[in-house]
Design an enzyme around this catalytic site. Sequence first.
Site, PDB file in Angstrom:
ATOM      1  N   TYR A   1      36.187  23.445  63.970  1.00 13.75           N
ATOM      2  CA  TYR A   1      36.429  23.820  62.576  1.00 13.75           C
ATOM      3  C   TYR A   1      35.173  23.640  61.744  1.00 13.75           C
ATOM      4  CZ  TYR A   1      36.870  18.806  61.508  1.00 13.75           C
ATOM      5  OH  TYR A   1      36.637  17.464  61.366  1.00 13.75           O
TER       6      TYR A   1
ATOM      7  N   ASN B   1      31.797  12.798  69.547  1.00 14.23           N
ATOM      8  CA  ASN B   1      30.693  12.472  68.640  1.00 14.23           C
ATOM      9  C   ASN B   1      29.745  11.533  69.373  1.00 14.23           C
ATOM     10  OD1 ASN B   1      31.420  13.948  66.385  1.00 14.23           O
ATOM     11  ND2 ASN B   1      32.633  12.303  65.491  1.00 14.23           N
TER      12      ASN B   1
ATOM     13  N   TYR C   1      26.473   9.333  68.898  1.00 10.72           N
ATOM     14  CA  TYR C   1      25.616   8.726  67.885  1.00 10.72           C
ATOM     15  C   TYR C   1      24.419   8.036  68.520  1.00 10.72           C
ATOM     16  CZ  TYR C   1      29.798   8.994  64.879  1.00 10.72           C
ATOM     17  OH  TYR C   1      30.905   9.412  64.163  1.00 10.72           O
TER      18      TYR C   1
ATOM     19  N   HIS D   1      35.395  10.318  54.740  1.00  7.43           N
ATOM     20  CA  HIS D   1      36.187  11.538  54.766  1.00  7.43           C
ATOM     21  C   HIS D   1      37.622  11.210  55.188  1.00  7.43           C
ATOM     22  CE1 HIS D   1      35.163  10.912  58.978  1.00  7.43           C
ATOM     23  NE2 HIS D   1      36.192  11.682  59.299  1.00  7.43           N
TER      24      HIS D   1
ATOM     25  N   ASP E   1      40.413  13.150  57.652  1.00  9.79           N
ATOM     26  CA  ASP E   1      40.585  14.287  58.560  1.00  9.79           C
ATOM     27  C   ASP E   1      41.507  15.305  57.894  1.00  9.79           C
ATOM     28  OD1 ASP E   1      39.458  12.189  60.080  1.00  9.79           O
ATOM     29  OD2 ASP E   1      40.188  13.098  61.915  1.00  9.79           O
TER      30      ASP E   1
ATOM     31  N   HIS F   1      37.675   7.128  55.654  1.00 13.00           N
ATOM     32  CA  HIS F   1      37.049   6.274  56.664  1.00 13.00           C
ATOM     33  C   HIS F   1      35.676   6.840  56.986  1.00 13.00           C
ATOM     34  CE1 HIS F   1      39.331   9.328  58.997  1.00 13.00           C
ATOM     35  NE2 HIS F   1      38.280   9.295  59.820  1.00 13.00           N
TER      36      HIS F   1
ATOM     37  N   ARG G   1      26.271   5.199  70.813  1.00 10.79           N
ATOM     38  CA  ARG G   1      27.720   5.085  70.856  1.00 10.79           C
ATOM     39  C   ARG G   1      28.308   6.490  70.877  1.00 10.79           C
ATOM     40  NH1 ARG G   1      32.138   5.049  66.303  1.00 10.79           N
ATOM     41  NH2 ARG G   1      33.921   4.315  67.497  1.00 10.79           N
TER      42      ARG G   1
END
Length: 358
Positions: free
Chosen positions: A120, A174, A176, A185, A187, A247, A258
């Site tokens: 998205y 994700n 990192y 944000h 979700d 969060h 990570r």
Amino acid sequence: MAASGYSDLREKLKSMTPHRDDYGNKIRASNGSGKGRKRKYRESEDDEYEHSDDSADLREQEARRVRSSVLQLSIFTPEECARIEEKIDEVVAKAEAGLYREHTVDRAPLRNKYFFGEGYTYGAQLERRGPGQERLYRKGEVDEIPSWVHELVIKRLVSNGVIPEGFVNSAVINDYQPGGCIVSHVDPMHIFARPIVSVSFFSDSALCFGCRFQFKPIRVSEPVFVLPVMRGSVTVLSGYAADDITHCIRPQDIKERRAVIILRKTKPDAPRLDSDSPLSPSPAQRPAPLKAKRSHRKADPDAAHRPRVLEMDKEENRHPSLSRHRRHSVSSENYRRRDEDHDKHQESSGRKVKMRRH
């Protein structure tokens, strides 16, 4: 490389906000016990916030609501984590080789995102900014969820009663690097059903709730609630934690590489980009599928975050000795021609010039 020459956003955050601790100490000293008094501090030139004992009580109530709507489980063993982490490295290597569809890979400073099943638009990609403007890509514009995600991750969550069979149709990885972050944000509620499930790998970190990010310089306000997330832990957000408070991942909470796998279900009526959207090119404009590249080199998970080398740079550096030789030859030729021209000029003027040969 992050903006302003910083490779690690934690360094920038620390260097830009040393005054906050000193300022807080000065306020406490000037107020004495300060009980019942309002304390003011400025987050920026434009924003001023008031904190009182009442606001502290509200924050504590908010923290309790977050805590009550978060579920954490330890399901994956270190051995299982290591196996899944190898698979994540394979995803990184395939992305580097150009083997995924156009919208599967989304790169950002110190964080890469890999969409599977459903992808998205968000953030700067949006034609119109703001919550509720996010849109799913058209079907087929991102790759399917890899079989190893089903076998090694989703099945374990189903067998442990975390999610029902057939719930997940969207998986996002994700990845990192130290100092990476994701801003506060929620979700998108018009796109994703609840709960939101995530599994952490490679290292321990923290998920923060109720933070405010500010930029130029970058700063993050104190969170309402900090949730430690350990390697191999499963975090499930629903209710208040998923819908009523933001969060984020702060730069200072990513001390080592990570990765997190986020598993979600899209709503049947979630809006999608239409064919006229600039983010959804027509079949004629869409690039041809990339062919697989064969390589015997071991995958380097950090390679995805390094600056790209342009083709023109590669060509220039491909034969450095030859390039230097050519530059020297051209330069010598210019000098030789200049001497010949000078010689002719002197002879035409009737003056004899004795040239010394080398």
